[in-house]
Scaffold this motif. Structure first.
Motif, PDB file in Angstrom:
ATOM      1  N   ALA A  48     -20.406  48.654  -5.705  1.00 11.25           N
ATOM      2  CA  ALA A  48     -21.180  49.075  -4.536  1.00 11.25           C
ATOM      3  C   ALA A  48     -20.429  50.153  -3.750  1.00 11.25           C
ATOM      4  N   LEU A  49     -19.140  49.980  -3.574  1.00  9.39           N
ATOM      5  CA  LEU A  49     -18.346  50.972  -2.857  1.00  9.39           C
ATOM      6  C   LEU A  49     -18.294  52.283  -3.637  1.00  9.39           C
ATOM      7  N   ALA A  50     -18.108  52.218  -4.954  1.00 10.34           N
ATOM      8  CA  ALA A  50     -18.056  53.431  -5.772  1.00 10.34           C
ATOM      9  C   ALA A  50     -19.377  54.191  -5.697  1.00 10.34           C
ATOM     10  N   ALA A  51     -20.484  53.472  -5.747  1.00  9.47           N
ATOM     11  CA  ALA A  51     -21.790  54.130  -5.660  1.00  9.47           C
ATOM     12  C   ALA A  51     -21.917  54.859  -4.329  1.00  9.47           C
ATOM     13  N   HIS A  52     -21.410  54.258  -3.285  1.00 11.41           N
ATOM     14  CA  HIS A  52     -21.465  54.879  -1.961  1.00 11.41           C
ATOM     15  C   HIS A  52     -20.553  56.106  -1.894  1.00 11.41           C
ATOM     16  N   LEU A  53     -19.353  55.984  -2.420  1.00 15.38           N
ATOM     17  CA  LEU A  53     -18.399  57.086  -2.362  1.00 15.38           C
ATOM     18  C   LEU A  53     -18.810  58.261  -3.244  1.00 15.38           C
ATOM     19  N   MET A  54     -19.541  57.979  -4.306  1.00 20.22           N
ATOM     20  CA  MET A  54     -19.906  59.031  -5.253  1.00 20.22           C
ATOM     21  C   MET A  54     -21.334  59.520  -5.055  1.00 20.22           C
ATOM     22  N   GLY A  56     -24.508  61.454  -4.407  1.00 15.96           N
ATOM     23  CA  GLY A  56     -24.790  62.875  -4.543  1.00 15.96           C
ATOM     24  C   GLY A  56     -24.071  63.525  -5.713  1.00 15.96           C
ATOM     25  N   SER A  57     -23.276  62.779  -6.443  1.00 20.22           N
ATOM     26  CA  SER A  57     -22.595  63.354  -7.607  1.00 20.22           C
ATOM     27  C   SER A  57     -23.226  62.778  -8.870  1.00 20.22           C
ATOM     28  N   ALA A  58     -22.929  63.394  -9.987  1.00 22.09           N
ATOM     29  CA  ALA A  58     -23.455  62.923 -11.263  1.00 22.09           C
ATOM     30  C   ALA A  58     -22.529  61.883 -11.894  1.00 22.09           C
ATOM     31  N   CYS A  59     -21.483  61.498 -11.201  1.00 22.25           N
ATOM     32  CA  CYS A  59     -20.502  60.556 -11.742  1.00 22.25           C
ATOM     33  C   CYS A  59     -21.061  59.145 -11.777  1.00 22.25           C
ATOM     34  N   ASP A  60     -20.592  58.372 -12.734  1.00 26.38           N
ATOM     35  CA  ASP A  60     -21.032  56.993 -12.900  1.00 26.38           C
ATOM     36  C   ASP A  60     -20.075  56.049 -12.167  1.00 26.38           C
ATOM     37  N   PRO A  61     -20.561  55.322 -11.176  1.00 26.35           N
ATOM     38  CA  PRO A  61     -19.699  54.381 -10.445  1.00 26.35           C
ATOM     39  C   PRO A  61     -19.054  53.339 -11.348  1.00 26.35           C
ATOM     40  N   GLU A  62     -19.756  52.906 -12.394  1.00 27.30           N
ATOM     41  CA  GLU A  62     -19.197  51.907 -13.318  1.00 27.30           C
ATOM     42  C   GLU A  62     -17.937  52.445 -14.004  1.00 27.30           C
ATOM     43  N   ASP A  63     -17.941  53.738 -14.339  1.00 24.10           N
ATOM     44  CA  ASP A  63     -16.753  54.331 -14.962  1.00 24.10           C
ATOM     45  C   ASP A  63     -15.567  54.284 -14.008  1.00 24.10           C
ATOM     46  N   HIS A  95      -9.468  56.655  -4.482  1.00 22.85           N
ATOM     47  CA  HIS A  95      -8.768  57.802  -5.074  1.00 22.85           C
ATOM     48  C   HIS A  95      -9.417  58.208  -6.392  1.00 22.85           C
ATOM     49  N   ARG A  96      -9.770  57.218  -7.214  1.00 20.58           N
ATOM     50  CA  ARG A  96     -10.377  57.524  -8.514  1.00 20.58           C
ATOM     51  C   ARG A  96     -11.738  58.179  -8.336  1.00 20.58           C
ATOM     52  N   CYS A  97     -12.543  57.702  -7.388  1.00 15.02           N
ATOM     53  CA  CYS A  97     -13.855  58.306  -7.131  1.00 15.02           C
ATOM     54  C   CYS A  97     -13.697  59.762  -6.700  1.00 15.02           C
ATOM     55  N   PHE A  98     -12.777  60.008  -5.784  1.00 14.54           N
ATOM     56  CA  PHE A  98     -12.561  61.385  -5.329  1.00 14.54           C
ATOM     57  C   PHE A  98     -12.124  62.271  -6.497  1.00 14.54           C
ATOM     58  N   ASP A  99     -11.256  61.754  -7.379  1.00 17.18           N
ATOM     59  CA  ASP A  99     -10.815  62.532  -8.543  1.00 17.18           C
ATOM     60  C   ASP A  99     -11.986  62.846  -9.468  1.00 17.18           C
ATOM     61  N   GLN A 146     -14.774  65.414   3.629  1.00 20.66           N
ATOM     62  CA  GLN A 146     -15.856  66.119   4.315  1.00 20.66           C
ATOM     63  C   GLN A 146     -17.125  66.080   3.466  1.00 20.66           C
ATOM     64  N   ARG A 147     -16.986  66.330   2.165  1.00 16.65           N
ATOM     65  CA  ARG A 147     -18.143  66.340   1.269  1.00 16.65           C
ATOM     66  C   ARG A 147     -18.792  64.973   1.199  1.00 16.65           C
ATOM     67  N   VAL A 148     -17.977  63.918   1.078  1.00 17.79           N
ATOM     68  CA  VAL A 148     -18.527  62.564   1.005  1.00 17.79           C
ATOM     69  C   VAL A 148     -19.226  62.200   2.311  1.00 17.79           C
ATOM     70  N   ALA A 149     -18.595  62.505   3.438  1.00 25.74           N
ATOM     71  CA  ALA A 149     -19.198  62.183   4.745  1.00 25.74           C
ATOM     72  C   ALA A 149     -20.503  62.941   4.941  1.00 25.74           C
ATOM     73  N   LEU A 150     -20.512  64.235   4.615  1.00 28.80           N
ATOM     74  CA  LEU A 150     -21.719  65.040   4.784  1.00 28.80           C
ATOM     75  C   LEU A 150     -22.826  64.553   3.854  1.00 28.80           C
ATOM     76  N   SER A 151     -22.502  64.263   2.596  1.00 29.89           N
ATOM     77  CA  SER A 151     -23.509  63.778   1.644  1.00 29.89           C
ATOM     78  C   SER A 151     -24.089  62.443   2.095  1.00 29.89           C
ATOM     79  N   ALA A 152     -23.212  61.555   2.537  1.00 30.78           N
ATOM     80  CA  ALA A 152     -23.694  60.243   2.983  1.00 30.78           C
ATOM     81  C   ALA A 152     -24.613  60.376   4.194  1.00 30.78           C
ATOM     82  N   ARG A 153     -24.295  61.290   5.093  1.00 31.03           N
ATOM     83  CA  ARG A 153     -25.116  61.480   6.286  1.00 31.03           C
ATOM     84  C   ARG A 153     -26.398  62.233   5.956  1.00 31.03           C
ATOM     85  N   ALA A 154     -26.279  63.397   5.304  1.00 27.52           N
ATOM     86  CA  ALA A 154     -27.423  64.287   5.113  1.00 27.52           C
ATOM     87  C   ALA A 154     -28.348  63.847   3.983  1.00 27.52           C
ATOM     88  N   ILE A 155     -27.814  63.291   2.924  1.00 26.06           N
ATOM     89  CA  ILE A 155     -28.641  62.938   1.771  1.00 26.06           C
ATOM     90  C   ILE A 155     -29.082  61.486   1.834  1.00 26.06           C
TER      91      ILE A 155
END
Length: 190
Positions: A48-54, A56-63, A95-99, A146-155
């Protein structure tokens, strides 16, 4: 969504504490069984946290979660430093999500067609598409937080408290991150 990071399910009297599981992973006779219990306890909240952190990205939280758990297992076996398991796993995951997001944003794809952008006027479409490409590149170049905060707010429309919980930051820090991200994008779009 709650304003705090997802918590593990409560342990019952029959299930061992995090400290006991860590000790068993490090020194117990059933090391894999102990880590399997950690996996069952934390995989859901971490996903759940990974899905939130990622968002707006095409990354898979499960990975990201799988990689986090593999890294945690290796680290627990490597040394005996004390860890607060839940917060420690969330830091590794963050850290892994940001990477992963940073690695994935190097390629900008999925821009709309000429007709979708302009209704058919080719010159307007080229200008609009180039502007969109510039803005998407600017979003990709924003610092991770900044990108994560903006995506979470705007999208996603998340509240300041929800974003703060996911980022492990204060509400004021989240507002500042979103404001700085918007200012950078406005400068690019102007």
């Amino acid at each position: 969504m709650s304003s705090a990071p997802p918590a593990p399910p409560p342990t019952s009297a029959a299930s061992p504490s995090d400290e006991t599981l860590v000790r068993r992973v490090r020194h117990g006779p059933d090391r894999l069984g102990a880590f399997d219990a950690i996996d069952r306890r934390y995989r859901g909240p971490l996903t759940a946290l990974a899905a939130h952190l990622m968002l707006g990205s095409a990354c898979d939280p499960e990975d990201a979660v799988q990689d986090t758990l593999l890294r945690a297992h290796a680290a627990l076996r490597r040394d005996d430093r004390p860890v607060a398991l839940g917060p420690w796993l969330r830091v590794i995951l963050r850290h892994r999500c940001f990477d992963l997001v940073r690695e994935s944003r190097r390629v900008v794809t999925g821009l709309p067609t000429v007709d979708a952008v302009s209704g058919g006027d080719a010159l307007d479409a080229v200008v609009a598409r180039e502007r969109l490409r510039t803005v998407l590149a600017a979003v990709a170049d924003l610092p991770d937080r900044q990108r994560v905060a903006l995506s979470a707010r705007a999208i996603a429309g998340d509240t300041t408290d929800e974003i703060a919980g996911a980022l492990g930051a204060s509400g004021g820090a989240v507002k500042s991150l979103v404001r700085r991200a918007r200012m950078e994008l406005e400068a690019v779009a102007a």
